[in-house]
Write a protein that holds these residues in place. Sequence first.
Motif, PDB file in Angstrom:
ATOM      1  N   ASP A   1       3.951   8.917  10.870  1.00 43.91           N
ATOM      2  CA  ASP A   1       4.509  10.022  10.104  1.00 43.91           C
ATOM      3  C   ASP A   1       3.641  10.415   8.904  1.00 43.91           C
ATOM      4  OD1 ASP A   1       6.724  10.182  11.776  1.00 43.91           O
ATOM      5  OD2 ASP A   1       7.842   8.694  10.615  1.00 43.91           O
ATOM      6  N   THR A   2       2.523   9.722   8.730  1.00 46.48           N
ATOM      7  CA  THR A   2       1.618  10.015   7.617  1.00 46.48           C
ATOM      8  C   THR A   2       0.293  10.535   8.166  1.00 46.48           C
ATOM      9  OG1 THR A   2       2.609   8.228   6.322  1.00 46.48           O
ATOM     10  CG2 THR A   2       0.497   9.103   5.553  1.00 46.48           C
ATOM     11  N   PRO A   3       0.025  11.823   8.083  1.00 45.29           N
ATOM     12  CA  PRO A   3      -1.218  12.376   8.646  1.00 45.29           C
ATOM     13  C   PRO A   3      -2.457  11.683   8.073  1.00 45.29           C
ATOM     14  CG  PRO A   3       0.279  14.138   8.011  1.00 45.29           C
ATOM     15  CD  PRO A   3       0.871  12.860   7.469  1.00 45.29           C
ATOM     16  N   ARG A   4      -3.381  11.369   8.947  1.00 43.18           N
ATOM     17  CA  ARG A   4      -4.686  10.804   8.614  1.00 43.18           C
ATOM     18  C   ARG A   4      -4.626   9.401   8.044  1.00 43.18           C
ATOM     19  NH1 ARG A   4      -4.866  16.070   7.321  1.00 43.18           N
ATOM     20  NH2 ARG A   4      -4.384  15.749   5.127  1.00 43.18           N
ATOM     21  N   ALA A   5      -3.438   8.764   8.022  1.00 50.57           N
ATOM     22  CA  ALA A   5      -3.358   7.396   7.500  1.00 50.57           C
ATOM     23  C   ALA A   5      -4.246   6.454   8.302  1.00 50.57           C
ATOM     24  CB  ALA A   5      -1.912   6.900   7.512  1.00 50.57           C
ATOM     25  N   LEU A   6      -4.183   6.551   9.622  1.00 50.71           N
ATOM     26  CA  LEU A   6      -4.961   5.644  10.453  1.00 50.71           C
ATOM     27  C   LEU A   6      -6.455   5.809  10.187  1.00 50.71           C
ATOM     28  CD1 LEU A   6      -5.039   3.495  12.663  1.00 50.71           C
ATOM     29  CD2 LEU A   6      -5.170   5.357  14.332  1.00 50.71           C
ATOM     30  N   ARG A   7      -6.901   7.028   9.966  1.00 45.09           N
ATOM     31  CA  ARG A   7      -8.324   7.259   9.708  1.00 45.09           C
ATOM     32  C   ARG A   7      -8.784   6.458   8.495  1.00 45.09           C
ATOM     33  NH1 ARG A   7     -10.240  13.044   7.675  1.00 45.09           N
ATOM     34  NH2 ARG A   7      -9.581  12.110   5.686  1.00 45.09           N
ATOM     35  N   HIS A   8      -7.987   6.456   7.436  1.00 43.27           N
ATOM     36  CA  HIS A   8      -8.361   5.718   6.224  1.00 43.27           C
ATOM     37  C   HIS A   8      -8.308   4.209   6.457  1.00 43.27           C
ATOM     38  CE1 HIS A   8      -8.455   9.481   4.166  1.00 43.27           C
ATOM     39  NE2 HIS A   8      -7.157   9.694   4.288  1.00 43.27           N
ATOM     40  N   VAL A   9      -7.303   3.744   7.208  1.00 48.63           N
ATOM     41  CA  VAL A   9      -7.233   2.317   7.535  1.00 48.63           C
ATOM     42  C   VAL A   9      -8.482   1.903   8.311  1.00 48.63           C
ATOM     43  CG1 VAL A   9      -5.974   0.562   8.840  1.00 48.63           C
ATOM     44  CG2 VAL A   9      -4.709   2.242   7.481  1.00 48.63           C
ATOM     45  N   LEU A  10      -8.892   2.717   9.269  1.00 50.06           N
ATOM     46  CA  LEU A  10     -10.084   2.394  10.055  1.00 50.06           C
ATOM     47  C   LEU A  10     -11.350   2.429   9.200  1.00 50.06           C
ATOM     48  CD1 LEU A  10      -9.274   4.227  13.394  1.00 50.06           C
ATOM     49  CD2 LEU A  10      -9.571   1.763  13.065  1.00 50.06           C
ATOM     50  N   ASP A  11     -11.401   3.304   8.237  1.00 47.04           N
ATOM     51  CA  ASP A  11     -12.548   3.313   7.323  1.00 47.04           C
ATOM     52  C   ASP A  11     -12.689   1.957   6.643  1.00 47.04           C
ATOM     53  OD1 ASP A  11     -13.201   5.928   7.906  1.00 47.04           O
ATOM     54  OD2 ASP A  11     -12.242   6.772   6.116  1.00 47.04           O
ATOM     55  N   GLY A  12     -11.570   1.400   6.207  1.00 46.83           N
ATOM     56  CA  GLY A  12     -11.613   0.086   5.577  1.00 46.83           C
ATOM     57  C   GLY A  12     -11.923  -1.019   6.563  1.00 46.83           C
ATOM     58  N   TYR A  13     -11.345  -0.928   7.752  1.00 45.03           N
ATOM     59  CA  TYR A  13     -11.571  -1.956   8.771  1.00 45.03           C
ATOM     60  C   TYR A  13     -13.051  -2.039   9.127  1.00 45.03           C
ATOM     61  CZ  TYR A  13     -10.548  -4.882  12.847  1.00 45.03           C
ATOM     62  OH  TYR A  13     -10.492  -5.919  13.742  1.00 45.03           O
TER      63      TYR A  13
ATOM     64  N   PRO B   1       0.818  -1.213   0.000  1.00 46.10           N
ATOM     65  CA  PRO B   1       0.000   0.000   0.000  1.00 46.10           C
ATOM     66  C   PRO B   1       0.854   1.268   0.000  1.00 46.10           C
ATOM     67  CG  PRO B   1      -0.798  -1.561   1.632  1.00 46.10           C
ATOM     68  CD  PRO B   1       0.499  -2.098   1.135  1.00 46.10           C
ATOM     69  N   ASP B   2       0.357   2.265  -0.691  1.00 42.18           N
ATOM     70  CA  ASP B   2       0.970   3.590  -0.695  1.00 42.18           C
ATOM     71  C   ASP B   2       0.429   4.354   0.502  1.00 42.18           C
ATOM     72  OD1 ASP B   2       1.696   6.236  -1.081  1.00 42.18           O
ATOM     73  OD2 ASP B   2       1.080   6.306  -3.189  1.00 42.18           O
ATOM     74  N   ALA B   3       1.303   4.767   1.396  1.00 36.34           N
ATOM     75  CA  ALA B   3       0.866   5.450   2.615  1.00 36.34           C
ATOM     76  C   ALA B   3       0.130   6.753   2.318  1.00 36.34           C
ATOM     77  CB  ALA B   3       2.059   5.734   3.520  1.00 36.34           C
ATOM     78  N   GLY B   4       0.337   7.299   1.137  1.00 37.79           N
ATOM     79  CA  GLY B   4      -0.326   8.538   0.777  1.00 37.79           C
ATOM     80  C   GLY B   4      -1.622   8.349   0.017  1.00 37.79           C
ATOM     81  N   SER B   5      -2.051   7.103  -0.167  1.00 39.25           N
ATOM     82  CA  SER B   5      -3.262   6.811  -0.931  1.00 39.25           C
ATOM     83  C   SER B   5      -4.393   6.376  -0.015  1.00 39.25           C
ATOM     84  CB  SER B   5      -2.984   5.708  -1.961  1.00 39.25           C
ATOM     85  OG  SER B   5      -4.184   5.210  -2.506  1.00 39.25           O
ATOM     86  N   PRO B   6      -5.425   7.189   0.171  1.00 42.30           N
ATOM     87  CA  PRO B   6      -6.566   6.766   0.993  1.00 42.30           C
ATOM     88  C   PRO B   6      -7.186   5.458   0.498  1.00 42.30           C
ATOM     89  CG  PRO B   6      -6.668   9.129   0.621  1.00 42.30           C
ATOM     90  CD  PRO B   6      -5.568   8.601  -0.257  1.00 42.30           C
ATOM     91  N   HIS B   7      -7.235   5.280  -0.823  1.00 34.87           N
ATOM     92  CA  HIS B   7      -7.805   4.048  -1.384  1.00 34.87           C
ATOM     93  C   HIS B   7      -7.000   2.829  -0.940  1.00 34.87           C
ATOM     94  CE1 HIS B   7      -9.742   1.363  -4.244  1.00 34.87           C
ATOM     95  NE2 HIS B   7      -8.552   1.020  -4.710  1.00 34.87           N
ATOM     96  N   ASP B   8      -5.670   2.908  -1.052  1.00 32.96           N
ATOM     97  CA  ASP B   8      -4.822   1.793  -0.625  1.00 32.96           C
ATOM     98  C   ASP B   8      -4.987   1.525   0.864  1.00 32.96           C
ATOM     99  OD1 ASP B   8      -3.906   1.723  -3.221  1.00 32.96           O
ATOM    100  OD2 ASP B   8      -1.784   1.984  -2.703  1.00 32.96           O
ATOM    101  N   LEU B   9      -5.030   2.577   1.652  1.00 30.20           N
ATOM    102  CA  LEU B   9      -5.116   2.405   3.102  1.00 30.20           C
ATOM    103  C   LEU B   9      -6.451   1.787   3.511  1.00 30.20           C
ATOM    104  CD1 LEU B   9      -3.456   5.755   4.176  1.00 30.20           C
ATOM    105  CD2 LEU B   9      -2.449   3.471   4.366  1.00 30.20           C
TER     106      LEU B   9
END
Length: 302
Positions: free
Chosen positions: A236-248, A115-123
């Motif tokens: 180190d990636t802002p809002r990455a966790l938010r997108h991961v949780l959206d998928g979870y 996954p690309d840490a900067g891609s909401p879709h990937d996360l």
Amino acid sequence: MEGMTSSALGSPMRHDRLLSALAAWRLPVEGVEPLPGGRDSTAWLVRAPGGARYVARLSGAADAAAFTSGLRVAARAGRRGLACGAPVALPDGRPAAELPEGVLALLEYVPGTVPDAGSPHDLRRMGAVLGRAHRLLADAVDDLPERLRWPWPWASACLREAPMPSHVRRAAARVLDEAREATPLLRLGVVHGDPGLGGFRLSDASPARDGLVGWDAALHAPLLYDVACVAVLTRDTPRALRHVLDGYRTLDPAIVRDLDHLDLFVRVRWAVTAIHYARERQRRGSEVGEAALAEAYAGMRG
């Protein structure tokens, strides 16, 4: 180390020695090439006739029990349809071969991109894979030895035995005590234990074939622990966790109830990091991990 294992591998295995060891699987091998083995093992891409690929992984003898239990977890996940790098059994049914150099496993190759840490879709796809893995392994606790089950006897033993500054030891003990007290409020299951971006494989064919590999650090724990690992590993990636949780949440909406304790389990992850580096010091010398221990201490203090 349980939770974030660290191998005590000696010199790298020679090419001829590796080929000899792989012969135990009775599979034709056309070639092998080194892969980045990460922190925990030495790994090779194994090519077989017809384009088939596998991954060979060698774990140090000191981590053999945890490595083998992770193979059992991956085997169960693979039988249930998760692309996870499940072990290819030896002809006698064992998941790995014991060698003088350590424990060698031959794993199914999982194609895909990290996954690309900067891609909401990937996360979001990454989060969905993690949720799916947790769901598939809800009853897999029997694959893990007692010491790897919550409330983690392994962690208590490490805090007694591993060399670390007293203030770091006290902080880790306090964090683990807090987490154990919160147990009645949390859902437990088998977790990956170290779900960084590099462990995920996003399929070019379909999200249904997305995978999660590298189960060496599998544990029984609150499911929130894996989410906290993602929080630390993507900090180190802002809002990455938010997108991961959206998928979870597409797989497990109930995770929302656990998130009240996320900050606590972020500190638990830092406690595990402290234990990891303390054991590295024990194995390799007191100069190892000084800065990392300081960072872990700061993380445990929030």
